[in-house]
Scaffold this motif. Structure first.
Motif, PDB file in Angstrom:
ATOM      1  N   MET A   1       0.743  11.342 -10.364  1.00  0.00           N
ATOM      2  CA  MET A   1      -0.231  12.425 -10.510  1.00  0.00           C
ATOM      3  C   MET A   1       0.465  13.782 -10.593  1.00  0.00           C
ATOM      4  N   ALA A   2       1.516  13.968  -9.791  1.00  0.00           N
ATOM      5  CA  ALA A   2       2.236  15.241  -9.809  1.00  0.00           C
ATOM      6  C   ALA A   2       2.947  15.465 -11.140  1.00  0.00           C
ATOM      7  N   ILE A   3       3.411  14.389 -11.760  1.00  0.00           N
ATOM      8  CA  ILE A   3       4.141  14.526 -13.024  1.00  0.00           C
ATOM      9  C   ILE A   3       3.188  14.659 -14.202  1.00  0.00           C
ATOM     10  N   THR A   4       2.150  13.807 -14.236  1.00  0.00           N
ATOM     11  CA  THR A   4       1.262  13.777 -15.407  1.00  0.00           C
ATOM     12  C   THR A   4       0.101  14.747 -15.317  1.00  0.00           C
ATOM     13  N   LYS A   5      -0.234  15.211 -14.104  1.00  0.00           N
ATOM     14  CA  LYS A   5      -1.403  16.065 -13.885  1.00  0.00           C
ATOM     15  C   LYS A   5      -2.699  15.346 -14.274  1.00  0.00           C
ATOM     16  N   ASP A   6      -2.688  14.017 -14.238  1.00  0.00           N
ATOM     17  CA  ASP A   6      -3.874  13.236 -14.590  1.00  0.00           C
ATOM     18  C   ASP A   6      -4.738  13.025 -13.359  1.00  0.00           C
ATOM     19  N   THR A   7      -5.917  12.419 -13.571  1.00  0.00           N
ATOM     20  CA  THR A   7      -6.877  12.225 -12.484  1.00  0.00           C
ATOM     21  C   THR A   7      -6.446  11.069 -11.580  1.00  0.00           C
ATOM     22  N   LEU A   8      -7.061  11.012 -10.395  1.00  0.00           N
ATOM     23  CA  LEU A   8      -6.717   9.992  -9.419  1.00  0.00           C
ATOM     24  C   LEU A   8      -7.071   8.599  -9.912  1.00  0.00           C
TER      25      LEU A   8
ATOM     26  N   SER B   1      -4.238  -0.860 -18.537  1.00  0.00           N
ATOM     27  CA  SER B   1      -3.920   0.564 -18.511  1.00  0.00           C
ATOM     28  C   SER B   1      -5.095   1.384 -19.006  1.00  0.00           C
ATOM     29  N   THR B   2      -5.216   2.574 -18.473  1.00  0.00           N
ATOM     30  CA  THR B   2      -6.220   3.527 -18.945  1.00  0.00           C
ATOM     31  C   THR B   2      -5.713   4.339 -20.128  1.00  0.00           C
ATOM     32  N   GLY B   3      -4.473   4.098 -20.532  1.00  0.00           N
ATOM     33  CA  GLY B   3      -3.836   4.888 -21.567  1.00  0.00           C
ATOM     34  C   GLY B   3      -2.809   5.855 -21.019  1.00  0.00           C
ATOM     35  N   LEU B   4      -2.777   6.009 -19.709  1.00  0.00           N
ATOM     36  CA  LEU B   4      -1.844   6.942 -19.083  1.00  0.00           C
ATOM     37  C   LEU B   4      -0.401   6.529 -19.321  1.00  0.00           C
ATOM     38  N   THR B   5      -0.092   5.230 -19.208  1.00  0.00           N
ATOM     39  CA  THR B   5       1.293   4.765 -19.306  1.00  0.00           C
ATOM     40  C   THR B   5       1.895   5.051 -20.672  1.00  0.00           C
ATOM     41  N   GLN B   6       1.154   4.781 -21.727  1.00  0.00           N
ATOM     42  CA  GLN B   6       1.700   4.919 -23.070  1.00  0.00           C
ATOM     43  C   GLN B   6       1.981   6.377 -23.434  1.00  0.00           C
ATOM     44  N   HIS B   7       1.289   7.302 -22.798  1.00  0.00           N
ATOM     45  CA  HIS B   7       1.489   8.723 -23.099  1.00  0.00           C
ATOM     46  C   HIS B   7       2.119   9.474 -21.927  1.00  0.00           C
ATOM     47  N   ALA B   8       2.697   8.762 -20.981  1.00  0.00           N
ATOM     48  CA  ALA B   8       3.257   9.396 -19.789  1.00  0.00           C
ATOM     49  C   ALA B   8       4.578  10.083 -20.102  1.00  0.00           C
TER      50      ALA B   8
ATOM     51  N   VAL C   1       9.073   6.155 -12.873  1.00  0.00           N
ATOM     52  CA  VAL C   1       8.365   5.832 -11.626  1.00  0.00           C
ATOM     53  C   VAL C   1       7.575   4.539 -11.778  1.00  0.00           C
ATOM     54  N   LEU C   2       6.854   4.395 -12.874  1.00  0.00           N
ATOM     55  CA  LEU C   2       6.088   3.173 -13.111  1.00  0.00           C
ATOM     56  C   LEU C   2       6.999   1.965 -13.291  1.00  0.00           C
ATOM     57  N   ALA C   3       8.158   2.171 -13.895  1.00  0.00           N
ATOM     58  CA  ALA C   3       9.104   1.065 -14.072  1.00  0.00           C
ATOM     59  C   ALA C   3       9.610   0.554 -12.729  1.00  0.00           C
ATOM     60  N   PHE C   4       9.992   1.466 -11.835  1.00  0.00           N
ATOM     61  CA  PHE C   4      10.455   1.047 -10.508  1.00  0.00           C
ATOM     62  C   PHE C   4       9.311   0.434  -9.699  1.00  0.00           C
TER      63      PHE C   4
ATOM     64  N   ALA D   1       0.824  -1.210   0.000  1.00  0.00           N
ATOM     65  CA  ALA D   1       0.000   0.000   0.000  1.00  0.00           C
ATOM     66  C   ALA D   1       0.858   1.259   0.000  1.00  0.00           C
ATOM     67  N   THR D   2       1.978   1.216   0.716  1.00  0.00           N
ATOM     68  CA  THR D   2       2.874   2.379   0.748  1.00  0.00           C
ATOM     69  C   THR D   2       3.483   2.643  -0.625  1.00  0.00           C
ATOM     70  N   ILE D   3       3.939   1.582  -1.300  1.00  0.00           N
ATOM     71  CA  ILE D   3       4.513   1.736  -2.636  1.00  0.00           C
ATOM     72  C   ILE D   3       3.481   2.295  -3.599  1.00  0.00           C
ATOM     73  N   VAL D   4       2.255   1.768  -3.538  1.00  0.00           N
ATOM     74  CA  VAL D   4       1.188   2.236  -4.426  1.00  0.00           C
ATOM     75  C   VAL D   4       0.859   3.697  -4.140  1.00  0.00           C
ATOM     76  N   ALA D   5       0.761   4.070  -2.867  1.00  0.00           N
ATOM     77  CA  ALA D   5       0.410   5.443  -2.509  1.00  0.00           C
ATOM     78  C   ALA D   5       1.471   6.432  -2.967  1.00  0.00           C
ATOM     79  N   VAL D   6       2.739   6.134  -2.686  1.00  0.00           N
ATOM     80  CA  VAL D   6       3.826   7.043  -3.072  1.00  0.00           C
ATOM     81  C   VAL D   6       3.912   7.159  -4.594  1.00  0.00           C
ATOM     82  N   SER D   7       3.807   6.040  -5.284  1.00  0.00           N
ATOM     83  CA  SER D   7       3.894   6.068  -6.744  1.00  0.00           C
ATOM     84  C   SER D   7       2.715   6.820  -7.356  1.00  0.00           C
ATOM     85  N   THR D   8       1.520   6.641  -6.795  1.00  0.00           N
ATOM     86  CA  THR D   8       0.344   7.322  -7.332  1.00  0.00           C
ATOM     87  C   THR D   8       0.470   8.835  -7.182  1.00  0.00           C
ATOM     88  N   VAL D   9       0.884   9.281  -6.013  1.00  0.00           N
ATOM     89  CA  VAL D   9       1.062  10.723  -5.801  1.00  0.00           C
ATOM     90  C   VAL D   9       2.114  11.280  -6.746  1.00  0.00           C
TER      91      VAL D   9
END
Length: 482
Positions: free
Chosen positions: A406-413, A430-437, A444-447, A395-403
């Protein structure tokens, strides 16, 4: 003394390769968890280098470093996420690298190394057994006695490795044989049908989810035989090699079900319950959605709901567009991906047995009993501590990575959380965020994929110092909880 010194000198290798091999064996035996991290990281670097070669890309421009690194992590971690079009970007050489990469990542690096060592030397030493056993049972990374009955006994490691190798080959071949005529029926050439059926079967069993054709699964959206074969391959890889080994023993020796270990029973029961729960929820939430499978009728909606429930655990194959799902459906998918599949499997997530142990602990607390019990067996508290650690670290890894994403892509939660959980659970949806990130989010997603695949237990054990005994205890005091 002189004889002892002379004998000890004979034990030291005289060649540089022998000395290197001795150091590697000592490091692997002293800390299998750190050894696993080093091997995984080394493989990622090697595959990154291979993907950056001009021969790996179909075009003449090559592959940028960020995309090559992300693809290498996704392949070795059998995730299925991509920043490039996997069907068109890579050359024949690149696709061969991807195929063998997912095989390595699917069975586990330490397990594969042990299999190769057993094939070459025709025997399995004690050190190799310990390394392979640690890959099949993360509890071995912790101090204290290992409950061998929960997974695989040390003496059975050789048979487990044979089961891993045989099951991977047999299951993938069977799935490919079923897929081959279906691809011919859909108009693919004989050559493409043969190669793509092998590719699809490997991606199904390893729970990767890459598709070799540009249209993905769209041509097979109504081919229930094709989709069922993919589901069988995904489930076979996701339940875990210890469970496959137990089933093989059952078929070979006609072992009664009540003699199965508690690990096998908890895995099969929890896996089935989550699959049925996801099936019902997907059907209830999406049956009236005209943008998913609403117009296809009730029968098609029921089948597609089952397909989504299976693939959301870690399979990564998808027929409908994720962006067309309701927000509630996205949340259900997040939860299923986070749980994932069985321990020591090709699937990711926190594992179904982890969820089962937490549920049993909650039931024991509600009943007011001290011990967790299931199938007339008592589960020790150290297993609960590992389960809580896995969930907390995950949960910690998911929370830190999500924040961060979001800060880098400015995408929705909902989009950021979905792709981050998919990366952590090595699911590949994927929602499409990864391919256009942007490049920062790609790293961040790779780690996140890397941390999710090596496992939070392995990571914690690798980062921790050597285990030491504690010869004193502080006074006990109870904080208020709840």
């Amino acid at each position: 003394m002189r004889a002892t010194a002379q004998a000890s000198r004979h034990l030291v290798p005289t060649t540089w390769w022998g000395r290197v091999q001795l150091r590697v064996n000592e490091f692997a035996g002293a800390s299998p968890s750190r050894f696993a991290l080093v091997v995984f990281a080394s493989l990622v670097l090697v595959f990154t280098l291979l993907f950056t070669l001009p021969i790996s890309a179909a075009g003449s421009s090559g592959t940028p470093l960020a995309d090559a690194f992300f693809t290498a992590v996704s392949v070795i971690c059998v995730t299925g996420l991509s920043t490039v079009d996997m069907a068109t970007h890579w050359s024949a050489f690149g696709n061969v690298i991807i195929y063998f990469g997912v095989q390595i990542g699917g069975v586990g690096v330490l397990t594969l190394a042990s299999i190769l060592g057993m094939v070459i030397s025709r025997k399995l030493g004690l050190r190799a057994r310990l390394i392979a056993a640690s890959d099949s049972n993360p509890l071995r990374a912790h101090a204290g006695p290992v409950a061998e009955g929960q997974a695989i006994r040390l003496g059975e490691v050789g048979n487990l490795l044979r089961t891993v190798a045989l099951s991977a080959v047999i299951i993938e071949l069977v799935v490919a044989v079923v897929l081959f005529p279906r691809m011919l029926a859909h108009g693919f050439s004989l050559y493409d049908s043969a190669l793509n059926s092998l590719y699809y079967s490997a991606m199904a069993f390893t729970n990767t989810g890459f598709t070799p054709n540009t249209a993905g699964l769209t041509p097979f959206a109504d081919d229930y035989i094709f989709l069922t074969a993919l589901m069988v391959g995904v489930v076979a890889g996701a339940i875990g090699f210890p469970v496959i080994y137990a089933i093989a023993q059952n078929l070979r020796r006609k072992v009664r079900r009540r003699l199965w270990t508690i690990h096998v029973k908890l895995t099969l029961l929890t896996f089935a319950l989550l699959m049925v729960a996801g099936w019902i929820l997907y059907f209830a939430l999406e049956v009236g959605n005209p943008q998913t499978f609403g117009p296809g009728g009730t029968g098609n909606a029921a089948f597609q709901s089952l397909f989504m429930s299976v693939m959301a655990r870690s399979g990564g194959f998808w027929v409908v567009d994720v962006d067309h799902l309701h927000h509630a459906t996205l949340l259900v998918t997040d939860m299923l991906m986070f749980v994932g599949g069985g321990s020591a499997s090709t699937a990711g997530g926190i594992k179904v047995t982890t969820l089962a142990v937490l549920f049993l602990a909650a039931m024991a607390e509600a009943r007011g009993v001290d011990s967790m019990e299931a199938f007339r067996r008592r589960i020790p508290t150290d297993v609960l501590r590992v389960a809580v650690s896995v969930v907390l670290w995950g949960a910690t890894i998911v929370a830190v990575s999500t924040v961060t994403v979001m800060a880098i892509t400015k995408d929705t939660l909902d989009h950021a959380l979905f792709d981050v959980i998919s990366a952590f659970a090595t699911c590949g949806l994927s929602t499409g965020l990864t391919q256009h990130a942007p490049t920062g989010a790609v790293y961040v997603l790779a780690f996140t994929m890397f941390l999710g695949r090596v496992g939070t237990v392995t990571l914690a054990a690798a980062l921790a110092q050597s285990q030491r005994g504690q010869y004193y205890q502080h006074p006990e005091e109870r904080p208020i909880v709840g």
